[in-house]
Design a protein around this motif. Structure first.
Motif, PDB file in Angstrom:
ATOM      1  N   ALA A  86       0.840  -1.204   0.000  1.00 46.22           N
ATOM      2  CA  ALA A  86       0.000   0.000   0.000  1.00 46.22           C
ATOM      3  C   ALA A  86       0.873   1.252   0.000  1.00 46.22           C
ATOM      4  CB  ALA A  86      -0.920  -0.010   1.223  1.00 46.22           C
ATOM      5  N   ALA A  87       1.914   1.245   0.810  1.00 46.30           N
ATOM      6  CA  ALA A  87       2.818   2.390   0.871  1.00 46.30           C
ATOM      7  C   ALA A  87       3.514   2.616  -0.469  1.00 46.30           C
ATOM      8  CB  ALA A  87       3.855   2.189   1.981  1.00 46.30           C
ATOM      9  N   GLY A  88       3.944   1.521  -1.093  1.00 44.49           N
ATOM     10  CA  GLY A  88       4.625   1.630  -2.377  1.00 44.49           C
ATOM     11  C   GLY A  88       3.749   2.205  -3.469  1.00 44.49           C
ATOM     12  N   GLN A  89       2.486   1.800  -3.489  1.00 42.95           N
ATOM     13  CA  GLN A  89       1.579   2.321  -4.509  1.00 42.95           C
ATOM     14  C   GLN A  89       1.234   3.790  -4.274  1.00 42.95           C
ATOM     15  OE1 GLN A  89       1.843   0.513  -6.934  1.00 42.95           O
ATOM     16  NE2 GLN A  89       0.190  -0.958  -7.188  1.00 42.95           N
ATOM     17  N   VAL A  90       1.212   4.223  -3.006  1.00 42.70           N
ATOM     18  CA  VAL A  90       1.004   5.644  -2.718  1.00 42.70           C
ATOM     19  C   VAL A  90       2.180   6.461  -3.255  1.00 42.70           C
ATOM     20  CG1 VAL A  90       0.896   7.375  -0.875  1.00 42.70           C
ATOM     21  CG2 VAL A  90      -0.493   5.310  -0.716  1.00 42.70           C
ATOM     22  N   VAL A  91       3.401   5.971  -3.001  1.00 41.34           N
ATOM     23  CA  VAL A  91       4.591   6.671  -3.501  1.00 41.34           C
ATOM     24  C   VAL A  91       4.555   6.754  -5.024  1.00 41.34           C
ATOM     25  CG1 VAL A  91       7.107   6.563  -3.717  1.00 41.34           C
ATOM     26  CG2 VAL A  91       6.024   6.078  -1.513  1.00 41.34           C
ATOM     27  N   PRO A 101      -5.084   8.781  -9.202  1.00 45.19           N
ATOM     28  CA  PRO A 101      -6.222   8.116  -8.546  1.00 45.19           C
ATOM     29  C   PRO A 101      -6.197   6.597  -8.696  1.00 45.19           C
ATOM     30  CG  PRO A 101      -6.950  10.010  -9.823  1.00 45.19           C
ATOM     31  CD  PRO A 101      -5.533   9.771 -10.199  1.00 45.19           C
ATOM     32  N   SER A 102      -5.719   6.103  -9.828  1.00 40.08           N
ATOM     33  CA  SER A 102      -5.697   4.652 -10.077  1.00 40.08           C
ATOM     34  C   SER A 102      -4.770   3.946  -9.101  1.00 40.08           C
ATOM     35  CB  SER A 102      -5.261   4.371 -11.516  1.00 40.08           C
ATOM     36  OG  SER A 102      -6.143   4.967 -12.437  1.00 40.08           O
ATOM     37  N   PHE A 103      -3.554   4.483  -8.918  1.00 40.03           N
ATOM     38  CA  PHE A 103      -2.602   3.851  -8.005  1.00 40.03           C
ATOM     39  C   PHE A 103      -3.007   4.042  -6.543  1.00 40.03           C
ATOM     40  CE2 PHE A 103       0.108   3.661 -11.771  1.00 40.03           C
ATOM     41  CZ  PHE A 103       0.699   2.410 -11.620  1.00 40.03           C
ATOM     42  N   LEU A 104      -3.648   5.155  -6.217  1.00 34.47           N
ATOM     43  CA  LEU A 104      -4.140   5.344  -4.845  1.00 34.47           C
ATOM     44  C   LEU A 104      -5.252   4.339  -4.518  1.00 34.47           C
ATOM     45  CD1 LEU A 104      -4.263   9.246  -4.499  1.00 34.47           C
ATOM     46  CD2 LEU A 104      -2.649   7.652  -3.412  1.00 34.47           C
ATOM     47  N   ALA A 105      -6.094   4.023  -5.497  1.00 36.70           N
ATOM     48  CA  ALA A 105      -7.144   3.023  -5.280  1.00 36.70           C
ATOM     49  C   ALA A 105      -6.546   1.657  -4.991  1.00 36.70           C
ATOM     50  CB  ALA A 105      -8.054   2.964  -6.511  1.00 36.70           C
ATOM     51  N   MET A 106      -5.475   1.305  -5.715  1.00 36.81           N
ATOM     52  CA  MET A 106      -4.812   0.017  -5.463  1.00 36.81           C
ATOM     53  C   MET A 106      -4.180  -0.001  -4.068  1.00 36.81           C
ATOM     54  SD  MET A 106      -5.476  -1.772  -8.107  1.00 36.81           S
ATOM     55  CE  MET A 106      -4.394  -3.174  -7.834  1.00 36.81           C
ATOM     56  N   ALA A 107      -3.636   1.125  -3.632  1.00 32.33           N
ATOM     57  CA  ALA A 107      -3.061   1.208  -2.291  1.00 32.33           C
ATOM     58  C   ALA A 107      -4.128   0.962  -1.223  1.00 32.33           C
ATOM     59  CB  ALA A 107      -2.411   2.575  -2.092  1.00 32.33           C
ATOM     60  N   ALA A 108      -5.312   1.540  -1.417  1.00 35.86           N
ATOM     61  CA  ALA A 108      -6.396   1.369  -0.450  1.00 35.86           C
ATOM     62  C   ALA A 108      -6.816  -0.091  -0.343  1.00 35.86           C
ATOM     63  CB  ALA A 108      -7.592   2.241  -0.852  1.00 35.86           C
ATOM     64  N   LEU A 109      -6.863  -0.801  -1.471  1.00 36.17           N
ATOM     65  CA  LEU A 109      -7.233  -2.214  -1.443  1.00 36.17           C
ATOM     66  C   LEU A 109      -6.239  -3.030  -0.631  1.00 36.17           C
ATOM     67  CD1 LEU A 109      -8.419  -2.845  -5.128  1.00 36.17           C
ATOM     68  CD2 LEU A 109      -9.825  -2.794  -3.061  1.00 36.17           C
ATOM     69  N   SER A 110      -4.946  -2.751  -0.771  1.00 36.13           N
ATOM     70  CA  SER A 110      -3.945  -3.490   0.003  1.00 36.13           C
ATOM     71  C   SER A 110      -4.079  -3.225   1.497  1.00 36.13           C
ATOM     72  CB  SER A 110      -2.529  -3.129  -0.463  1.00 36.13           C
ATOM     73  OG  SER A 110      -2.079  -4.030  -1.450  1.00 36.13           O
ATOM     74  N   ALA A 111      -4.377  -1.993   1.868  1.00 28.72           N
ATOM     75  CA  ALA A 111      -4.563  -1.681   3.283  1.00 28.72           C
ATOM     76  C   ALA A 111      -5.741  -2.466   3.864  1.00 28.72           C
ATOM     77  CB  ALA A 111      -4.777  -0.176   3.460  1.00 28.72           C
ATOM     78  N   ILE A 112      -6.830  -2.577   3.092  1.00 28.73           N
ATOM     79  CA  ILE A 112      -8.002  -3.341   3.548  1.00 28.73           C
ATOM     80  C   ILE A 112      -7.647  -4.807   3.725  1.00 28.73           C
ATOM     81  CG2 ILE A 112     -10.288  -4.159   2.843  1.00 28.73           C
ATOM     82  CD1 ILE A 112     -10.631  -1.393   1.445  1.00 28.73           C
ATOM     83  N   VAL A 113      -6.901  -5.374   2.778  1.00 31.04           N
ATOM     84  CA  VAL A 113      -6.503  -6.784   2.875  1.00 31.04           C
ATOM     85  C   VAL A 113      -5.617  -7.012   4.094  1.00 31.04           C
ATOM     86  CG1 VAL A 113      -5.096  -8.565   1.785  1.00 31.04           C
ATOM     87  CG2 VAL A 113      -6.799  -7.349   0.450  1.00 31.04           C
ATOM     88  N   GLY A 114      -4.733  -6.064   4.414  1.00 28.62           N
ATOM     89  CA  GLY A 114      -3.899  -6.200   5.603  1.00 28.62           C
ATOM     90  C   GLY A 114      -4.729  -6.352   6.864  1.00 28.62           C
ATOM     91  N   VAL A 115      -5.815  -5.574   6.968  1.00 27.44           N
ATOM     92  CA  VAL A 115      -6.708  -5.660   8.132  1.00 27.44           C
ATOM     93  C   VAL A 115      -7.410  -7.019   8.167  1.00 27.44           C
ATOM     94  CG1 VAL A 115      -8.786  -4.704   9.185  1.00 27.44           C
ATOM     95  CG2 VAL A 115      -7.037  -3.170   8.245  1.00 27.44           C
ATOM     96  N   LEU A 116      -7.875  -7.511   7.033  1.00 24.71           N
ATOM     97  CA  LEU A 116      -8.553  -8.811   6.972  1.00 24.71           C
ATOM     98  C   LEU A 116      -7.621  -9.952   7.368  1.00 24.71           C
ATOM     99  CD1 LEU A 116     -10.630  -8.387   3.676  1.00 24.71           C
ATOM    100  CD2 LEU A 116     -11.485  -8.378   6.033  1.00 24.71           C
ATOM    101  N   VAL A 117      -6.375  -9.887   6.934  1.00 27.25           N
ATOM    102  CA  VAL A 117      -5.403 -10.919   7.297  1.00 27.25           C
ATOM    103  C   VAL A 117      -5.196 -10.942   8.807  1.00 27.25           C
ATOM    104  CG1 VAL A 117      -2.962 -11.559   7.143  1.00 27.25           C
ATOM    105  CG2 VAL A 117      -4.230 -10.984   5.070  1.00 27.25           C
ATOM    106  N   LEU A 118      -5.042  -9.789   9.414  1.00 26.27           N
ATOM    107  CA  LEU A 118      -4.870  -9.733  10.865  1.00 26.27           C
ATOM    108  C   LEU A 118      -6.078 -10.296  11.592  1.00 26.27           C
ATOM    109  CD1 LEU A 118      -3.223  -6.207  11.309  1.00 26.27           C
ATOM    110  CD2 LEU A 118      -2.145  -8.437  11.707  1.00 26.27           C
TER     111      LEU A 118
END
Length: 412
Positions: free
Chosen positions: A77-82, A156-173
């Motif tokens: 998520a951090a990488g896609q934001v950058v 906006p496209s890469f920020l959307a992908m970053a948001a999806l990864s952050a959500i998956v991180g929460v689900l994994v935990l």
């Protein structure tokens, strides 16, 4: 539920991994990059991924899969934001390095929970399920991400992908569990000397070498196509529009599922044929490339689709390497051995990506072509993959002989 959450984590990792391949021509314009500079993005991402596989294998044996997969999702998520905010080549590379690091902490850590939850007889099918269903993540980059890129643009496209990864991180935990009793399968803290001893023990086992070389030889053609050069090749060498290229790449992803499950059943019933299956898939992929390279002009659409399907078989077939590891390596070292094995395909991919980019630019420098992305330039560049395949095939034959000598003549 546990394996579904693990697959979701890998699904998003594949999607993040392949977004740059979809956006490569946009990136060339955004960063004013040459073919070699463009390949640098993916090369560094793959280099980081491959370089971290052994450390990640050691860490997952220590801390367990939940922490590693969740941490990987946050890194991606951090990488896609950058990358979304990058306006220079240097910052774009930094973003892809973060994506590569997060990606490195996902796949082998998901595989590690399989022996705790499934029997030895079912494990090959579950490994293929993780690999093939996870690879559907590429559809996320091929269809919605590609469409977003055209509609709303880069950031906006890469920020959307970053948001999806952050959500998956929460689900994994929330939902990933190491074992049915809920206890962590991580080991005790290892000092540097004991950690190195565990790595050396894995390296000395011929089964690890065979897993490495099978993954090296089988996986890279599909990875190179999906990760970097597939879209540029289809659009420039075969004259397709972005929509047509996305349609063809959809077949690439669908092949992963159907071929993967078929190979899973085959190796579960006939583990002694794993090396034979690997070579059959490699042969099919290079027959397909031979047809595309030697075809005068642009090939007919159906010929391209058939060739891409053959190339795509390499992705699910490379999962055979991990089945080999789980057949011979003790579970206390399986994360480390899996990490070593996973290095193979990405070292090969890194090498092939570099050789293709170098060949494209070298032809311009030599005056053979005026445009690095000309169809004739791709004929020479894509043929460079054969060098990598020959090296890998020699490694498979050598290591298979060692495994048969140690474990029996009919084990692979």
């Amino acid at each position: 539920m546990v394996i579904a959450v693990g697959i979701l984590g890998y699904f998003l990792a594949v999607a993040q991994r392949t977004t740059f391949g979809v956006a490569s021509l946009d990136a060339a314009e955004r960063f004013h990059a040459t073919a070699s500079q463009l390949s640098l993005f993916t090369m560094l991402q793959v280099f980081v991924y491959a370089g971290l596989q052994i450390p990640v294998g050691v860490l997952v044996d220590r801390f367990g899969s939940k922490a590693m997969v969740a941490g990987g999702a946050i890194l991606m998520a951090a990488g896609q934001v950058v990358l979304a905010l990058a306006d220079s080549l240097a910052w774009g590379v930094v973003g892809r390095v973060f994506v590569g690091a997060g990606d490195a902490a996902t796949f082998i850590c998901v595989l590690r929970v399989i022996p705790a939850w499934f029997s030895f007889a079912k494990a090959p099918m579950i490994i293929m399920l993780v690999g093939t269903v996870g690879n559907f993540g590429q559809l996320l980059s091929i269809i919605p991400f590609s469409a977003m890129l055209g509609w709303v643009g880069w950031t906006p496209s890469f920020l959307a992908m970053a948001a999806l990864s952050a959500i998956v991180g929460v689900l994994v935990l929330a939902f990933l569990r190491e074992s049915p009793d809920g206890q962590s399968t991580g080991g005790s803290t290892l000092g540097l000397r004991r950690t190195w001893a565990a790595v050396v023990t894995c390296l000395r086992d011929p089964a690890t070498a065979l897993g490495f070389w099978v993954h090296f030889t089988v996986q890279f053609t599909g990875t190179v196509f999906a990760l970097m050069w597939g879209y540029p090749y289809l659009q420039n060498a075969q004259g397709m529009t972005m929509g047509q290229a996305s349609f063809v790449m959809t077949f690439f992803v669908l092949t992963n599922f159907f071929v993967g499950m078929s190979i899973g059943r085959l190796v579960a019933r006939h583990p002694e044929r794993r090396v034979m299956v690997s070579f059959a898939v490699v042969g099919a992929g290079f027959l397909a490339w031979s047809v595309l390279i030697l075809w005068p002009g642009t090939a007919p659409f159906l010929v391209v689709v058939a060739a891409v399907v053959a190339i795509a078989m390499s992705m699910p077939a490379s999962m055979v390497a991990f089945n080999i590891i789980q057949s011979f390596i003790p579970r206390r070292r399986i994360g480390t051995a899996t990490g070593i094995t996973n290095v193979g395909g990405f070292v090969a991919s890194l090498t092939a990506i570099y050789l293709i980019g170098l060949a494209l630019d070298s032809q311009v420098a030599l005056g053979w072509v005026s445009d690095a992305f000309a169809p004739e330039a791709f004929r020479v560049a894509m043929s460079m993959q054969a060098v990598v395949a020959l090296v890998g095939s020699a490694g498979v034959l050598w290591s298979a002989r060692k495994v048969r000598a140690r474990y029996g003549p009919t084990v692979v």
